[in-house]
Write an enzyme that holds these catalytic residues in place. Structure first.
Site, PDB file in Angstrom:
ATOM      1  N   HIS A 149       0.751  -1.344  -0.165  1.00 31.57           N
ATOM      2  CA  HIS A 149       0.126   0.240  -0.201  1.00 31.57           C
ATOM      3  C   HIS A 149       0.920   1.220  -0.146  1.00 31.57           C
ATOM      4  O   HIS A 149       2.001   1.317   0.661  1.00 31.57           O
ATOM      5  CB  HIS A 149      -0.893   0.006   1.206  1.00 31.57           C
ATOM      6  CG  HIS A 149      -1.838   0.984   1.330  1.00 31.57           C
ATOM      7  ND1 HIS A 149      -1.592   2.285   1.889  1.00 31.57           N
ATOM      8  CD2 HIS A 149      -3.113   0.972   0.959  1.00 31.57           C
ATOM      9  CE1 HIS A 149      -2.662   3.101   1.639  1.00 31.57           C
ATOM     10  NE2 HIS A 149      -3.595   2.580   1.006  1.00 31.57           N
ATOM     11  N   ASP A 163     -11.123   2.026  -1.155  1.00 33.23           N
ATOM     12  CA  ASP A 163     -10.239   2.714  -0.328  1.00 33.23           C
ATOM     13  C   ASP A 163     -10.868   3.557   0.772  1.00 33.23           C
ATOM     14  O   ASP A 163     -10.288   4.877   0.879  1.00 33.23           O
ATOM     15  CB  ASP A 163      -9.303   3.623  -1.507  1.00 33.23           C
ATOM     16  CG  ASP A 163      -8.013   4.001  -0.777  1.00 33.23           C
ATOM     17  OD1 ASP A 163      -7.703   3.488   0.354  1.00 33.23           O
ATOM     18  OD2 ASP A 163      -7.211   4.577  -1.347  1.00 33.23           O
TER      19      ASP A 163
END
Ligand code: GRE
Ligand code: ZN
Length: 327
Positions: free
Chosen positions: A165, A286
């Site tokens: 990430h 997200d």
């Protein structure tokens, strides 16, 4: 589409909440962020219901454990975050899964924590926020170096995906962003930082040692699908320092999968899909940095994919990748 599965969905604990503040910026959204990112219960579930997201794999916010300089503190915070993630999955096993936060400051401790999370708590893999700082603020450790080979052996052995990430480059190493803080963050710098890390992994030989490793990257591939052909094209002329046995593009296609997190755009989706193939693209939102509504409204309506591929990318690929038992 009902029954979607999403897995770049974030929560925070008290120790990491402030990490998110700089991203709230001047949007006036800080209070919303705090409420949404700390909640792993009713508000999140209601929004999932409304947007057709049946199941979400949650993870700690960025940079989270990777921004902690003291290794013992990193180990403590990772355990605490993982225990909170586990609680949510125990309470709502048909709605939530979890990715482990890992103290990458100590590769052995990271491997041990991942093993605990997968074997004892039923986690679906790990989500790590890019390079790790350690001991001093001006530090950035990437996981292609030899010290991390035993860690990767554990990931391969556990047979779980590793989500790489984004995080922001640290200012001391970011002279090329000086004077442009917006450029360092989610609009561009996140993808630059994460794509470099992903390409370093491709170039270090780790996928020759562990060919079954699965790395996940978000935001439709952090711009790599768009650039993949040119990387291999230029590496015909110079591959100085490249330690992979095969062309880079082969590792990217064999060992990486990508999600739609935060990149709800048809032209980019078309490119990613054409490069990766419909088996290696996955829906994600997200949250709370993106609204689930924006992710779902775009995904449910996009005419880039057939209805069969909408089911695959929205759900079936994730069931296969994470061996989920939802039906
Ligand atoms: C993310 O998790 O991808 C993220 C942040 C902060 C701002 C934007 C964003 O952590 O996409
Ligand atoms: Zn994210």
């Amino acid at each position: 589409m009902k029954g979607k599965i999403a897995f770049e969905e974030h929560m925070a604990i008290a120790e990491t909440l402030e990490d998110t503040r700089s991203f709230a910026g001047d949007s006036g959204r800080w209070d919303d962020y705090v409420r949404q990112i700390l909640d792993v219960g009713s508000e999140r579930l209601e929004t999932m219901d409304r947007t057709g997201i049946e199941y979400a794999i949650q993870s700690l916010n960025a940079p989270g454990v990777q921004g902690i300089l003291d290794t013992r503190e990193a180990i403590r915070v990772a355990r605490k975050a993982n225990d909170k993630l586990a609680e949510a999955t125990i309470r709502h096993p048909r709605r939530f899964g979890a990715f482990a936060a890992l103290p990458m400051q100590d590769p052995e401790a990271a491997a041990a924590e991942l093993t605990r999370c997968v074997k004892e708590l039923g986690f679906k893999g790990a989500l790590v926020n890019g390079f790790t700082q350690k001991d001093v603020p001006d530090s950035a450790i990437y996981y292609d170096i030899p010290e991390y080979r035993p860690f990767w052996a554990t990931v391969a052995e556990l047979d779980v995906p590793f989500y790489l990430h984004p995080r922001m480059q640290i200012p001391a190493q970011a002279r090329n962003y000086a004077g442009h803080p917006w450029l360092m963050s989610a609009p561009w710098g996140f993808a630059v930082e994460t794509s470099i890390h992903a390409l370093r992994l491709c170039g270090c030989g780790v996928f020759d040692d562990y060919p079954k490793l699965k790395i996940v990257i978000g935001h439709l591939g952090e711009n790599i699908p768009f650039g993949l052909w040119r990387i291999d094209a230029r590496m015909r002329f110079s591959r100085r320092g490249y330690r992979g046995k095969r062309p880079l593009g082969e590792y990217f296609l064999d060992n990486f999968v990508v999600t739609t997190s935060g990149n709800f755009n048809d032209p980019a989706f078309r490119c990613t899909l054409e490069v990766m193939g419909a088996d290696k693209v996955f829906f994600s939102a997200d949250y709370p940095f993106e609204r689930m509504e924006d992710a779902a409204d775009w995904y449910d309506a996009t005419s880039v994919i057939s209805e069969a591929d909408r089911r695959k990318i929205g759900r079936e690929n994730a069931i296969r990748l994470f061996k989920l038992n939802l039906d």
